[in-house]
Design an enzyme around this catalytic site. Structure first.
Site, PDB file in Angstrom:
ATOM      1  N   GLU A 257       0.830  -1.199   0.000  1.00 43.45           N
ATOM      2  CA  GLU A 257       0.000   0.000   0.000  1.00 43.45           C
ATOM      3  C   GLU A 257       0.872   1.260   0.000  1.00 43.45           C
ATOM      4  O   GLU A 257       0.367   2.365   0.184  1.00 43.45           O
ATOM      5  CB  GLU A 257      -0.926   0.006   1.216  1.00 43.45           C
ATOM      6  CG  GLU A 257      -1.881  -1.168   1.253  1.00 43.45           C
ATOM      7  CD  GLU A 257      -2.768  -1.159   2.481  1.00 43.45           C
ATOM      8  OE1 GLU A 257      -3.835  -0.505   2.426  1.00 43.45           O
ATOM      9  OE2 GLU A 257      -2.397  -1.789   3.482  1.00 43.45           O
ATOM     10  N   ALA A 300       2.064   2.970   8.289  1.00 44.23           N
ATOM     11  CA  ALA A 300       1.565   4.013   7.397  1.00 44.23           C
ATOM     12  C   ALA A 300       2.462   5.251   7.446  1.00 44.23           C
ATOM     13  O   ALA A 300       2.861   5.703   8.519  1.00 44.23           O
ATOM     14  CB  ALA A 300       0.137   4.386   7.796  1.00 44.23           C
ATOM     15  N   LYS A 349      23.446   4.982  14.440  1.00 44.53           N
ATOM     16  CA  LYS A 349      22.870   5.567  13.241  1.00 44.53           C
ATOM     17  C   LYS A 349      22.130   4.468  12.477  1.00 44.53           C
ATOM     18  O   LYS A 349      22.468   3.282  12.567  1.00 44.53           O
ATOM     19  CB  LYS A 349      23.957   6.156  12.348  1.00 44.53           C
ATOM     20  CG  LYS A 349      24.597   7.417  12.895  1.00 44.53           C
ATOM     21  CD  LYS A 349      25.609   7.968  11.894  1.00 44.53           C
ATOM     22  CE  LYS A 349      26.218   9.273  12.396  1.00 44.53           C
ATOM     23  NZ  LYS A 349      27.194   9.833  11.429  1.00 44.53           N
ATOM     24  N   ARG A 362      10.802   3.039  16.616  1.00 45.31           N
ATOM     25  CA  ARG A 362       9.669   3.799  17.111  1.00 45.31           C
ATOM     26  C   ARG A 362      10.144   5.135  17.683  1.00 45.31           C
ATOM     27  O   ARG A 362      11.349   5.398  17.744  1.00 45.31           O
ATOM     28  CB  ARG A 362       8.905   3.001  18.172  1.00 45.31           C
ATOM     29  CG  ARG A 362       9.744   2.608  19.372  1.00 45.31           C
ATOM     30  CD  ARG A 362       9.006   1.632  20.275  1.00 45.31           C
ATOM     31  NE  ARG A 362       9.804   1.215  21.417  1.00 45.31           N
ATOM     32  CZ  ARG A 362       9.910   1.873  22.558  1.00 45.31           C
ATOM     33  NH1 ARG A 362       9.232   3.017  22.719  1.00 45.31           N
ATOM     34  NH2 ARG A 362      10.648   1.418  23.548  1.00 45.31           N
ATOM     35  N   GLN A 363       9.231   5.949  18.116  1.00 44.47           N
ATOM     36  CA  GLN A 363       9.562   7.239  18.721  1.00 44.47           C
ATOM     37  C   GLN A 363       8.818   7.376  20.046  1.00 44.47           C
ATOM     38  O   GLN A 363       7.625   7.080  20.133  1.00 44.47           O
ATOM     39  CB  GLN A 363       9.173   8.391  17.797  1.00 44.47           C
ATOM     40  CG  GLN A 363       9.617   9.762  18.317  1.00 44.47           C
ATOM     41  CD  GLN A 363       9.356  10.865  17.314  1.00 44.47           C
ATOM     42  OE1 GLN A 363       8.482  10.743  16.456  1.00 44.47           O
ATOM     43  NE2 GLN A 363      10.112  11.940  17.403  1.00 44.47           N
ATOM     44  N   ASP A 364       9.552   7.783  21.075  1.00 39.67           N
ATOM     45  CA  ASP A 364       8.950   8.023  22.387  1.00 39.67           C
ATOM     46  C   ASP A 364       8.028   9.234  22.268  1.00 39.67           C
ATOM     47  O   ASP A 364       8.473  10.341  21.927  1.00 39.67           O
ATOM     48  CB  ASP A 364      10.038   8.265  23.432  1.00 39.67           C
ATOM     49  CG  ASP A 364       9.478   8.326  24.840  1.00 39.67           C
ATOM     50  OD1 ASP A 364       8.670   9.248  25.110  1.00 39.67           O
ATOM     51  OD2 ASP A 364       9.852   7.480  25.669  1.00 39.67           O
TER      52      ASP A 364
END
Length: 386
Positions: A257, A300, A349, A362-364
């Site tokens: 997608e 997404a 990195k 992921r991001q906090d």
């Protein structure tokens, strides 16, 4: 006339033993679409059958037909493109006489159809004697067919300069039209209601204009897959933000997608989420082609500019680029999954983590820190959809 199969095999052997003769690595007969104004401009080459490292006897017969009528073939060149005459087709069919009543000889069946539909300057024999940069539109199309028919894997053929060889054209119902022809005849075509419906303008045709996919492959919008893409059986290409470029694609059943850029490959069981983007060699990877492993999930609107190993997850909206810095979590679990890699730092990195397994990017949501940890989720596609 060759009357027995033994005579045929002996004749082929004699051809192949000629001085400087070379077996092609790939060949086929193309139907040519020429420019409406410039008949020397090849806009498209359509192959009903492509041969790769196979059927060398058929190639020998076709080249012998050309040489019999005085066509010089330089086997030191990387490719051969020669327009066929009806006498070439007749000669070849006469050579194939012992096989004409048998089923299963696709190159012979193709010649029978060409003889029935023959038009001057419309059919050409195309041979590749090595994998070098293409020199003609016909050679580019032969390589695109090898990719899209899955005779070869993405990134396995030399396509250097291919884009420059192809001509930009207006495509109407999968037929190319010279832009200069439209400009020159615009008033007449429009005033007589003969101006064609233009679907798109590009150098490449669409995948579905040339390739018949497997029964379990779905492409919900023909505009989303470019000719030269490589789609493994079971792949689903959804509408919307999805796209698969040439010399890119899937190596197993996948849900797509998002965008698979040129030279990017996605492994079996992976899900490229809506609006997700796998960067290509010209869009931020410093020329390094990207492979996404098996059973991965790109959330997404996520982006990856580095290769991913199996069982990786990139959360929605996260950009994993070569220079992006990630705080390491779950060191011991990741070490078990990647025994060859030494997790001895706190921050990495993106480029340093290339190809590693079971990563979860992921991001906090509180601190904003970019984090890479151990992926505990099992990514499984819905079998009913593939």
């Amino acid at each position: 006339m060759i009357s027995t199969k033994e005579d045929f095999l002996l004749f082929v052997k004699q051809i192949e033993q000629k001085t400087n003769y070379k077996k092609p690595i790939a060949f086929g007969i193309a139907r040519l679409d020429r420019g409406q104004l410039n008949k020397n401009k090849i806009l498209q080459a359509s192959f009903a059958l492509v041969n790769y490292e196979e059927n060398h006897a058929s190639a020998a017969i076709m080249m012998e037909a050309l040489m019999r009528r005085g066509v010089g073939i330089d086997f030191d060149r990387s490719e051969l493109v020669q327009v066929l005459r009806l006498e070439d087709v007749d000669f070849a069919l006469a050579c194939f006489n012992p096989f004409l009543e048998e089923d299963g000889h696709k190159n012979i069946d193709l010649l029978k159809i060409i003889k029935d539909k023959f038009k001057d300057d419309e059919f050409a024999l195309v041979c590749l004697f090595g994998d070098y940069a293409p020199l003609s539109v016909e050679a580019v199309y032969l390589k695109l067919y090898l990719l899209s028919s899955k005779k070869v894997a993405p990134r396995s053929l030399n396509l250097n300069g291919a884009f420059a060889l192809l001509h930009n054209a207006a495509w109407s119902g999968d037929e190319p039209i010279e832009l200069d022809y439209l400009r020159k005849n615009e008033m007449r075509l429009k005033m007589s209601k003969q101006y064609p419906k233009i679907d798109f303008v590009d150098k490449f045709p669409r995948f579905l204009a040339h390739i018949i996919p497997e029964e379990n492959t779905r492409i919900l919008d023909s505009a989303k897959v470019r000719m030269g893409a490589h789609l493994a059986a079971g792949t689903t290409i959804m509408p919307g933000a999805s796209y698969v470029n040439f010399n890119a694609g899937t190596s197993g059943a996948c849900m797509v997608e998002g965008r698979i850029s040129s030279s990017a490959i996605v492994g079996e069981g992976s899900d490229v989420g809506g609006g997700a983007s796998i960067l290509g060699v010209l869009s931020g990877t410093n020329g390094n082609p990207i492979t996404v492993g098996k059973a991965c999930l790109l959330g997404a609107n996520s982006v990856t500019g580095v290769p991913l190993g199996d069982d990786c997850v990139v959360d929605a909206g996260i950009a994993v680029l070569e220079g992006t810095k990630f705080l390491l979590k779950d060191r011991e679990a990741l070490q078990k999954m990647n025994a060859h890699f030494d997790f001895n730092k706190e921050i990495y990195k993106g480029i340093e983590l290339s190809g590693l397994r079971a990563l979860h990017f992921r991001q906090d949501s509180i601190s904003g820190a970019m984090i890479v940890g151990f992926n505990k989720r099992a990514i499984k596609l819905n079998r009913a959809l593939h």
